[in-house]
Design a protein around this motif. Structure first.
Motif, PDB file in Angstrom:
ATOM      1  N   HIS A 176       0.669 -10.420  -2.299  1.00  0.00           N
ATOM      2  CA  HIS A 176      -0.313  -9.911  -1.034  1.00  0.00           C
ATOM      3  C   HIS A 176      -1.543 -10.701  -1.592  1.00  0.00           C
ATOM      4  CE1 HIS A 176      -2.469  -8.033   1.791  1.00  0.00           C
ATOM      5  NE2 HIS A 176      -3.499  -7.691   0.884  1.00  0.00           N
ATOM      6  N   HIS A 221     -12.219  -3.820   3.507  1.00  0.00           N
ATOM      7  CA  HIS A 221     -11.119  -4.584   3.845  1.00  0.00           C
ATOM      8  C   HIS A 221      -9.957  -3.869   4.615  1.00  0.00           C
ATOM      9  CE1 HIS A 221      -8.133  -7.377   2.413  1.00  0.00           C
ATOM     10  NE2 HIS A 221      -7.236  -6.655   2.167  1.00  0.00           N
ATOM     11  N   GLU A 227       0.793  -1.261  -0.062  1.00  0.00           N
ATOM     12  CA  GLU A 227       0.215  -0.011   0.109  1.00  0.00           C
ATOM     13  C   GLU A 227       0.848   1.140  -0.080  1.00  0.00           C
ATOM     14  OE1 GLU A 227      -3.611  -0.244   0.377  1.00  0.00           O
ATOM     15  OE2 GLU A 227      -3.807   2.123   0.631  1.00  0.00           O
ATOM     16  N   ARG A 228       2.016   1.262   0.799  1.00  0.00           N
ATOM     17  CA  ARG A 228       2.833   2.425   1.023  1.00  0.00           C
ATOM     18  C   ARG A 228       3.990   2.498  -0.077  1.00  0.00           C
ATOM     19  NH1 ARG A 228       0.526   0.865   4.697  1.00  0.00           N
ATOM     20  NH2 ARG A 228      -0.647   2.320   6.296  1.00  0.00           N
ATOM     21  N   GLY A 247     -11.018  -8.268   0.722  1.00  0.00           N
ATOM     22  CA  GLY A 247     -10.133  -7.638  -0.429  1.00  0.00           C
ATOM     23  C   GLY A 247     -10.310  -8.425  -1.655  1.00  0.00           C
ATOM     24  N   VAL A 275      -8.873  -5.723   8.174  1.00  0.00           N
ATOM     25  CA  VAL A 275      -7.456  -6.237   8.278  1.00  0.00           C
ATOM     26  C   VAL A 275      -6.977  -5.564   9.841  1.00  0.00           C
ATOM     27  CG1 VAL A 275      -6.859  -6.504   6.099  1.00  0.00           C
ATOM     28  CG2 VAL A 275      -6.439  -4.484   6.972  1.00  0.00           C
TER      29      VAL A 275
END
Ligand code: HEM
Ligand code: HEM
Length: 399
Positions: free
Chosen positions: A59, A153, A39-40, A115, A157
């Protein structure tokens, strides 16, 4: 060492339950940090983008496997006796452990499932590495649904993470403070000493309800968070001639060889149009587009970045054109201002006028690089140069 049976007993977890437990734990504890990192991960250069795609594919693939194993595990648990707690007389502790177990069971399913639904409902760019396709039955390709599932999602999480932390803290407390067999009877190969009591223990429904309530809260929180970012869908008023009643302004790009489709949710069109041309012109059209209203699958946020649409500095795009006859159809010839660059643009379109209602359809292809969009990704393979624009609208004549 005495051999361990495959099935559970009233005092011990069997080999199947233990294996499934540690497989899910391993998969989840790999997928979770991968999600945070992916994500980052930046995507300013082609190399960074390629790595980000790989991280997300890994992932998603591990996440899907985690979901399937969790499902197998829950089915197995349903037909198995549950080993009794080693200290059933500690009511509060047993209640807490049961609640966390329920939260874990729900999380094992809901975190990956949301997800997966997000992935199946959007036109994304990082595929799941498996041969069964990228879609899910009963899940339509729909940006609204993708947005909802993605939001859930993102919240679920963290519920999963919180439950794991409590769960591990509990396991360590049993092992280090109580010095009992709780962890040992879950570890591979070790056989637990029989519990002091093998009498049936009532597992009330309250912990299950508590875990469900936790999920209810998380869902409500996620929905409240998403309300602020929900895509707006307003077609503003026009000043002249025709009022647009409904319409779509869609774009399609090719990313990593796959088509990604998106649409602008907010734009206005001011149209002055006459069937009989005057001095060779049927009229004029002016379209203003809110760049931030673009929904482009899983790359919506990235598309707003400085290297792409640069929405912060160029919040709107504008198309101004003269409407010219072109055979049976029409041609809107004018300029498009996008990302601060103004270039000539021709938009051929068809028009069906039925009384006071008109249906217009148009398709054009733009070169993104001409507008400086994604200049750091000049390769066609990562991000195609041609962007297809599809416009369809219904307008009503103002009297
Ligand atoms: C046990 C399974 C899973 C865990 C623990 C997990 C965890 C995470 C985490 C921690 C993030 C980052 C959230 C953030 O930074 O706020 C994330 C993002 C994401 N995950 Fe998962 N995930 C799982 C399964 C899946 C599956 C099966 C898919 C798709 C097939 C998936 C697709 C995604 C996507 C697309 C994002 C980015 C979300 C967005 O941009 O809106 N995940 N996940
Ligand atoms: C990361 C994901 C994990 C998940 C989703 C998970 C989930 C669960 C669940 C649902 C149970 C209930 C037992 C059952 O009925 O099958 C359980 C039991 C257990 N887990 Fe985990 N677990 C995870 C990680 C861990 C870790 C890292 C440890 C150790 C540090 C651990 C130690 C235990 C122990 C000792 C039990 C047995 C509890 C008892 O005897 O009642 N788990 N786990």
């Amino acid at each position: 060492m005495a051999t361990m049976s495959l099935a559970n007993t009233r005092t011990d977890f069997g080999a199947v339950a233990r294996t499934l437990h540690w497989m899910t734990a391993l998969l989840i504890l790999t997928a979770l940090p991968l999600g945070l990192v992916a994500e980052r991960w930046p995507m300013a250069t082609e190399a960074e983008l390629a790595a980000k795609v790989t991280l997300f594919s890994l992932h998603k693939t591990l996440g899907v496997v985690a979901f399937l194993i969790a499902l197998a595990r829950i089915l197995w648990a349903l037909v198995q006796p549950r080993p009794v707690p080693l200290h059933p007389e500690r009511r509060a502790e047993t209640f807490l452990a049961d609640t966390v177990h329920w939260a874990l069971y729900l999380s094992m399913l809901l975190a990956p499932l949301t997800g997966w639904v997000h992935h199946a409902a959007t036109t994304g760019f990082a595929p799941i590495w498996w041969p069964f396709g990228q879609r899910l039955p009963f899940v339509p390709v729909d940006e609204g649904l993708a947005h909802l599932a993605g939001g859930l999602h993102g919240v679920f999480v963290y519920v999963l993470l919180g439950a794991i932390l409590l769960h591990v803290a509990g396991a360590l407390k049993h092992h280090l403070v109580d010095r009992d067999d709780t962890l040992r009877r879950m570890l591979p190969g070790r056989r637990a000493t029989p519990a002091r009591t093998a009498a049936p223990v009532r597992h009330g429904l309250v912990p299950a309800v508590a875990a469900l309530a936790l999920y209810g809260l998380a869902t409500a929180g996620a929905l409240a968070l998403m309300r602020d970012t929900a895509p707006a869908s307003v077609l503003g008023p026009v000043e002249t001639g025709w009022q647009v009643e409904e319409g779509t302004l869609a774009i399609t790009i090719r990313q990593m060889g796959a088509e990604v489709a998106g649409r602008f949710e907010t734009w206005t069109a001011a149209i002055a149009f006459d069937e009989t041309p005057e001095a060779g012109s049927h009229g004029r059209v002016e379209v203003d587009i809110a760049i931030e209203s673009l929904r482009l699958g899983s790359v919506t946020a990235q598309a707003m970045g400085a290297d792409f649409f640069d929405a912060a500095n160029h919040p709107t795009a504008r198309f101004e054109a003269e409407i010219l006859p072109e055979g049976e159809a029409y041609l809107a010839r004018g300029t498009l201002t996008l990302r601060g660059v103004t270039l000539p643009m021709d938009l051929p379109f068809t028009l069906q006028i039925d009384g006071d209602r008109a249906v217009m359809e148009a398709t054009a292809t733009l070169d993104r690089l001409a507008f400086g969009i994604g200049a750091s990704q000049p390769g066609e393979g990562t991000l195609g140069h041609g962007v297809t624009v599809d416009v369809a609208l219904t307008a009503r004549r103002l009297r």
